[in-house]
Design an enzyme around this catalytic site. Structure first.
Site, PDB file in Angstrom:
ATOM      1  N   THR A 134     109.189 -96.352   5.247  1.00  0.00           N
ATOM      2  CA  THR A 134     107.968 -96.538   4.268  1.00  0.00           C
ATOM      3  C   THR A 134     107.901 -95.025   3.834  1.00  0.00           C
ATOM      4  O   THR A 134     108.053 -94.128   4.385  1.00  0.00           O
ATOM      5  CB  THR A 134     106.733 -96.833   5.101  1.00  0.00           C
ATOM      6  OG1 THR A 134     105.498 -96.451   4.224  1.00  0.00           O
ATOM      7  CG2 THR A 134     106.534 -96.024   6.096  1.00  0.00           C
ATOM      8  N   GLU A 136     104.960 -93.736   3.577  1.00  0.00           N
ATOM      9  CA  GLU A 136     104.157 -92.889   4.541  1.00  0.00           C
ATOM     10  C   GLU A 136     104.728 -92.079   5.157  1.00  0.00           C
ATOM     11  O   GLU A 136     103.934 -91.041   5.703  1.00  0.00           O
ATOM     12  CB  GLU A 136     103.321 -94.089   5.297  1.00  0.00           C
ATOM     13  CG  GLU A 136     102.480 -95.166   4.578  1.00  0.00           C
ATOM     14  CD  GLU A 136     101.121 -94.215   4.052  1.00  0.00           C
ATOM     15  OE1 GLU A 136     100.482 -93.384   4.551  1.00  0.00           O
ATOM     16  OE2 GLU A 136     101.057 -93.892   2.572  1.00  0.00           O
ATOM     17  N   TYR A 158     100.223 -95.054  12.037  1.00  0.00           N
ATOM     18  CA  TYR A 158     101.213 -95.947  11.441  1.00  0.00           C
ATOM     19  C   TYR A 158     102.461 -95.146  10.915  1.00  0.00           C
ATOM     20  O   TYR A 158     103.522 -95.604  11.376  1.00  0.00           O
ATOM     21  CB  TYR A 158     100.628 -96.525  10.204  1.00  0.00           C
ATOM     22  CG  TYR A 158     101.619 -97.388   9.282  1.00  0.00           C
ATOM     23  CD1 TYR A 158     102.136 -98.398   9.757  1.00  0.00           C
ATOM     24  CD2 TYR A 158     102.043 -96.749   8.181  1.00  0.00           C
ATOM     25  CE1 TYR A 158     103.009 -99.351   8.789  1.00  0.00           C
ATOM     26  CE2 TYR A 158     102.774 -97.342   7.388  1.00  0.00           C
ATOM     27  CZ  TYR A 158     103.406 -98.708   7.749  1.00  0.00           C
ATOM     28  OH  TYR A 158     104.225 -99.350   6.907  1.00  0.00           O
ATOM     29  N   LYS A 162     106.292 -95.501  12.389  1.00  0.00           N
ATOM     30  CA  LYS A 162     107.423 -95.565  11.690  1.00  0.00           C
ATOM     31  C   LYS A 162     108.432 -94.834  11.551  1.00  0.00           C
ATOM     32  O   LYS A 162     109.610 -94.809  11.212  1.00  0.00           O
ATOM     33  CB  LYS A 162     106.692 -95.992  10.194  1.00  0.00           C
ATOM     34  CG  LYS A 162     106.343 -97.382   9.918  1.00  0.00           C
ATOM     35  CD  LYS A 162     107.257 -98.457   9.901  1.00  0.00           C
ATOM     36  CE  LYS A 162     106.536 -99.757   9.514  1.00  0.00           C
ATOM     37  NZ  LYS A 162     107.459-100.847   9.413  1.00  0.00           N
TER      38      LYS A 162
HETATM   39  P1  NDP Z   1     102.301-107.538   5.905  1.00  0.00           P
HETATM   40  O1  NDP Z   1     101.351-107.040   6.753  1.00  0.00           O
HETATM   41  O2  NDP Z   1     102.052-108.655   4.693  1.00  0.00           O
HETATM   42  O3  NDP Z   1     103.223-108.481   7.200  1.00  0.00           O
HETATM   43  C1  NDP Z   1     103.570-108.188   8.314  1.00  0.00           C
HETATM   44  C2  NDP Z   1     104.074-108.995   9.178  1.00  0.00           C
HETATM   45  O4  NDP Z   1     104.152-108.521  10.552  1.00  0.00           O
HETATM   46  C3  NDP Z   1     103.232-110.226   9.390  1.00  0.00           C
HETATM   47  O5  NDP Z   1     104.182-111.514   9.268  1.00  0.00           O
HETATM   48  C4  NDP Z   1     102.734-110.195  10.579  1.00  0.00           C
HETATM   49  O6  NDP Z   1     102.241-111.419  11.329  1.00  0.00           O
HETATM   50  C5  NDP Z   1     103.788-109.568  11.433  1.00  0.00           C
HETATM   51  N1  NDP Z   1     103.401-108.816  12.648  1.00  0.00           N
HETATM   52  C6  NDP Z   1     102.371-108.013  12.914  1.00  0.00           C
HETATM   53  N2  NDP Z   1     102.199-107.728  14.166  1.00  0.00           N
HETATM   54  C7  NDP Z   1     103.332-108.331  14.730  1.00  0.00           C
HETATM   55  C8  NDP Z   1     103.779-108.470  16.082  1.00  0.00           C
HETATM   56  N3  NDP Z   1     102.988-107.565  17.048  1.00  0.00           N
HETATM   57  N4  NDP Z   1     104.989-109.101  16.522  1.00  0.00           N
HETATM   58  C9  NDP Z   1     105.584-109.804  15.431  1.00  0.00           C
HETATM   59  N5  NDP Z   1     105.072-109.682  14.145  1.00  0.00           N
HETATM   60  C10 NDP Z   1     103.811-108.822  13.533  1.00  0.00           C
HETATM   61  O7  NDP Z   1     103.418-106.642   5.684  1.00  0.00           O
HETATM   62  P2  NDP Z   1     104.288-106.334   4.329  1.00  0.00           P
HETATM   63  O8  NDP Z   1     105.045-107.574   4.171  1.00  0.00           O
HETATM   64  O9  NDP Z   1     103.604-105.857   3.042  1.00  0.00           O
HETATM   65  O10 NDP Z   1     105.346-105.413   4.832  1.00  0.00           O
HETATM   66  C11 NDP Z   1     106.708-105.565   5.422  1.00  0.00           C
HETATM   67  C12 NDP Z   1     107.114-104.411   6.235  1.00  0.00           C
HETATM   68  O11 NDP Z   1     107.311-103.449   5.365  1.00  0.00           O
HETATM   69  C13 NDP Z   1     106.066-104.047   7.215  1.00  0.00           C
HETATM   70  O12 NDP Z   1     106.649-103.255   8.328  1.00  0.00           O
HETATM   71  C14 NDP Z   1     105.474-102.729   6.643  1.00  0.00           C
HETATM   72  O13 NDP Z   1     105.010-101.787   7.268  1.00  0.00           O
HETATM   73  C15 NDP Z   1     106.644-102.219   5.580  1.00  0.00           C
HETATM   74  N6  NDP Z   1     106.321-101.809   4.423  1.00  0.00           N
HETATM   75  C16 NDP Z   1     105.427-102.184   3.466  1.00  0.00           C
HETATM   76  C17 NDP Z   1     105.239-101.777   2.304  1.00  0.00           C
HETATM   77  C18 NDP Z   1     104.409-102.207   1.246  1.00  0.00           C
HETATM   78  O14 NDP Z   1     103.931-101.714   0.256  1.00  0.00           O
HETATM   79  N7  NDP Z   1     104.313-103.781   1.468  1.00  0.00           N
HETATM   80  C19 NDP Z   1     105.825-100.348   1.706  1.00  0.00           C
HETATM   81  C20 NDP Z   1     106.513-100.037   2.850  1.00  0.00           C
HETATM   82  C21 NDP Z   1     106.935-100.466   4.115  1.00  0.00           C
HETATM   83  P3  NDP Z   1     101.069-112.172  11.052  1.00  0.00           P
HETATM   84  O15 NDP Z   1     101.258-112.787   9.825  1.00  0.00           O
HETATM   85  O16 NDP Z   1     100.749-113.178  12.178  1.00  0.00           O
HETATM   86  O17 NDP Z   1      99.816-110.952  10.758  1.00  0.00           O
HETATM   87  P1  GDR Z   2      98.879 -97.554   1.835  1.00  0.00           P
HETATM   88  O1  GDR Z   2      98.232 -98.978   1.100  1.00  0.00           O
HETATM   89  O2  GDR Z   2      97.870 -96.955   2.722  1.00  0.00           O
HETATM   90  O3  GDR Z   2      99.615 -96.769   0.696  1.00  0.00           O
HETATM   91  O4  GDR Z   2     100.136 -98.552   2.705  1.00  0.00           O
HETATM   92  P2  GDR Z   2      96.633 -99.261   0.842  1.00  0.00           P
HETATM   93  O5  GDR Z   2      96.712-100.283  -0.275  1.00  0.00           O
HETATM   94  O6  GDR Z   2      95.917 -99.610   2.161  1.00  0.00           O
HETATM   95  O7  GDR Z   2      96.095 -97.829   0.246  1.00  0.00           O
HETATM   96  C1  GDR Z   2      96.580 -97.489  -1.014  1.00  0.00           C
HETATM   97  C2  GDR Z   2      95.413 -96.007  -1.248  1.00  0.00           C
HETATM   98  O8  GDR Z   2      94.441 -96.503  -1.667  1.00  0.00           O
HETATM   99  C3  GDR Z   2      93.336 -95.866  -1.343  1.00  0.00           C
HETATM  100  N1  GDR Z   2      92.034 -96.587  -1.178  1.00  0.00           N
HETATM  101  C4  GDR Z   2      91.850 -97.780  -0.425  1.00  0.00           C
HETATM  102  N2  GDR Z   2      92.712 -98.413   0.307  1.00  0.00           N
HETATM  103  C5  GDR Z   2      92.073 -99.482   1.006  1.00  0.00           C
HETATM  104  N3  GDR Z   2      93.095-100.383   1.681  1.00  0.00           N
HETATM  105  N4  GDR Z   2      91.002-100.184   0.641  1.00  0.00           N
HETATM  106  C6  GDR Z   2      90.083 -99.304  -0.154  1.00  0.00           C
HETATM  107  O9  GDR Z   2      88.942 -99.821  -0.164  1.00  0.00           O
HETATM  108  C7  GDR Z   2      90.718 -98.188  -0.689  1.00  0.00           C
HETATM  109  N5  GDR Z   2      90.083 -97.449  -1.601  1.00  0.00           N
HETATM  110  C8  GDR Z   2      90.906 -96.398  -1.819  1.00  0.00           C
HETATM  111  C9  GDR Z   2      93.628 -95.653   0.418  1.00  0.00           C
HETATM  112  O10 GDR Z   2      93.013 -94.385   0.869  1.00  0.00           O
HETATM  113  C10 GDR Z   2      95.244 -95.050  -0.121  1.00  0.00           C
HETATM  114  O11 GDR Z   2      95.415 -93.817  -0.514  1.00  0.00           O
HETATM  115  C11 GDR Z   2     100.694 -99.334   2.337  1.00  0.00           C
HETATM  116  C12 GDR Z   2     101.002-100.358   3.277  1.00  0.00           C
HETATM  117  O12 GDR Z   2     101.560-101.494   3.111  1.00  0.00           O
HETATM  118  C13 GDR Z   2     101.949 -99.743   4.412  1.00  0.00           C
HETATM  119  O13 GDR Z   2     102.344-100.566   5.451  1.00  0.00           O
HETATM  120  C14 GDR Z   2     103.298 -99.080   3.680  1.00  0.00           C
HETATM  121  O14 GDR Z   2     104.141 -98.353   4.531  1.00  0.00           O
HETATM  122  C15 GDR Z   2     102.767 -98.188   2.428  1.00  0.00           C
HETATM  123  O15 GDR Z   2     101.893 -98.913   1.633  1.00  0.00           O
HETATM  124  C16 GDR Z   2     103.971 -97.724   1.673  1.00  0.00           C
END
Ligand code: NDP
Ligand code: GDR
Length: 374
Positions: A134, A136, A158, A162
């Protein structure tokens, strides 16, 4: 050619659901790991579910958890996958400050458990492994834009978890010659994005406001800058990364950066609402400047529909992320296809449709589940 078999952790999540669709389209046999929950948690993949009694079932789910190493070993042994995509995680940055130990266990050690299972089962030469790394990791950014060689400075439990997962993936590649790689993905969104991430919170919250279901949207840091892409574009890259001759790590990003405030403005505009922002920090408010269309039935100029609530501030913030995916563009010929405005529009209209159904139920006196309403 024999069809390939893939195992996806996090198959019920945003990325897992799009990746499962993509791999099924490509003819894979797809296995996903889902967690046991007291209520059904498969709504993102219900449309591709295949009854176990059907012949030639190509999509199968297994109960499992990244905190349970023996269970992961058994699943890998049973499935004998060609490719493993480790997408499962406690993926919410703000929640990781509240559940740091659990986040480390799932996001950090969970990755080690998978890699060690592969090694102990003697599959290091046959399995290809993708780790969901990520942006992050960059945290307190030291170079703009961020590339594969930008130093890391994680800013949350987190991101620290990671970071361990990132390095243990490289360590298994270097120590045991495994095909294992990291996709360093910047934020990617879609109508399937979890409701508490900022983009979806905005599109869903404003859709509710436009229909008179809620008066105000409360957000945290409005100045935060992110490089937002579309999840469909990003899962395509996850697959591409495992089809190369040599395992490598790639940054995946759009190369464009916008603020949370800008995302709010664009989302409001999709609903016919022009917003004016006043004040700063905790005092910032979003006021309706003009409104047209369906939203005009519930809103008037002067209404305050966005406020800042400090409870959404994080103990340590990642203020600015901007990725440079030149390497992926050059070596993999990967280019994002969905632009930010198109994505905002898709998300807003999906939430508007869902909220219209909620409004209709309410109008006719039916109870609406809290999860839909809040
Ligand atoms: P989501 O939060 O939508 O999905 C996470 C998944 O992980 C869900 O299926 C969840 O299950 C499962 N999960 C959570 N805890 C466990 C556990 N203990 N054991 C097994 N499975 C578990 O995430 P995204 O699809 O958005 O992201 C996918 C991956 O990419 C994640 O690893 C995230 O950290 C990473 N990532 C995401 C980014 C983004 O912008 N979306 C950017 C960079 C990295 P359940 O449905 O039951 O909660
Ligand atoms: P992020 O995503 O932390 O970048 O992680 P998120 O959408 O939670 O926050 C993005 C930015 O928005 C600001 N923010 C808020 N965020 C949330 N959730 N709720 C609010 O009300 C709000 N207001 C402002 C946050 O402070 C932050 O700066 C996501 C996840 O998908 C991670 O798993 C992944 O690794 C990174 O993106 C890349």
């Amino acid at each position: 050619m024999m069809a390939k078999t893939a195992l996806i952790t996090g198959v019920t999540g945003q990325d897992g659901s799009y990746l499962a669709e993509l791999l099924l389209e490509k003819g894979y046999e797809v296995h996903g790991i889902k967690r046991r929950s007291s209520l059904l948690n498969t709504n993102r993949i219900d449309h591709i579910y295949q009854d176990p009694h059907t012949e030639n079932q190509r999509f199968q789910l297994h109960y499992g958890d990244l905190t349970d190493g023996t269970n992961l070993t058994r699943i890998i042994q049973d499935v004998q996958p060609d490719e493993i995509y480790n997408l499962g995680a406690q993926s919410h940055v703000a929640v990781s400050f509240e559940e740091p130990e659990y986040t480390a266990d799932v996001d950090g050690l969970g990755t080690l458990r998978l890699l060690e299972s592969i090694r102990l089962l003697g599959l290091t030469e046959s399995v290809r492994f993708y780790q969901a790394s990520t942006s992050e990791l960059y945290g307190l950014v030291q170079q703009i834009p961020q590339t594969e060689s930008t130093p890391f400075y994680p800013r949350s439990p987190y991101a620290v978890a990671k970071l361990y997962a990132y390095w243990i993936t490289i360590n298994y590649r270097e120590s045991y010659g495994m095909y294992a790689c990291n996709g360093i993905l910047f934020n990617h969104e879609s109508p399937r994005r979890g409701e508490t991430f900022v983009t979806r919170k905005i599109t869903r919250g404003l859709a509710q406001i436009a229909l008179g279901l809620d008066p105000c949207l409360y957000l945290g840091n409005m100045d935060s800058l992110r490089d937002w892409g579309h999840a469909k574009d990003y899962v395509r890259l996850q697959w591409m990364m495992l089809q190369q001759d040599v395992p490598q790590d790639f940054v995946i990003a759009t190369g464009e950066q916008y603020s949370v405030r800008q995302f709010v403005e664009w989302s409001a505009a999709e609903l016919g609402i022009t917003l004016r922002f006043e004040g700063s920090g905790v005092n910032e408010i979003g006021i309706v400047d003009s409104v047209e269309g369906e939203a005009a039935e519930c809103l008037s100029p002067g209404d305050v529909i966005v406020r800042v609530d400090p409870r959404y501030f994080r103990p340590a913030e990642v203020d600015s992320l901007l990725g440079d995916s030149t390497k992926a563009q050059f070596l993999l010929d990967w280019h994002p296809q969905v632009g930010i405005r198109e994505m905002v529009s898709e998300m807003v209209h999906a939430d508007l449709d869902a909220m219209r159904r909620v409004a209709l139920l309410k109008k006719h006196g039916y109870a609406v589940p809290v999860a839909l309403e809040s």
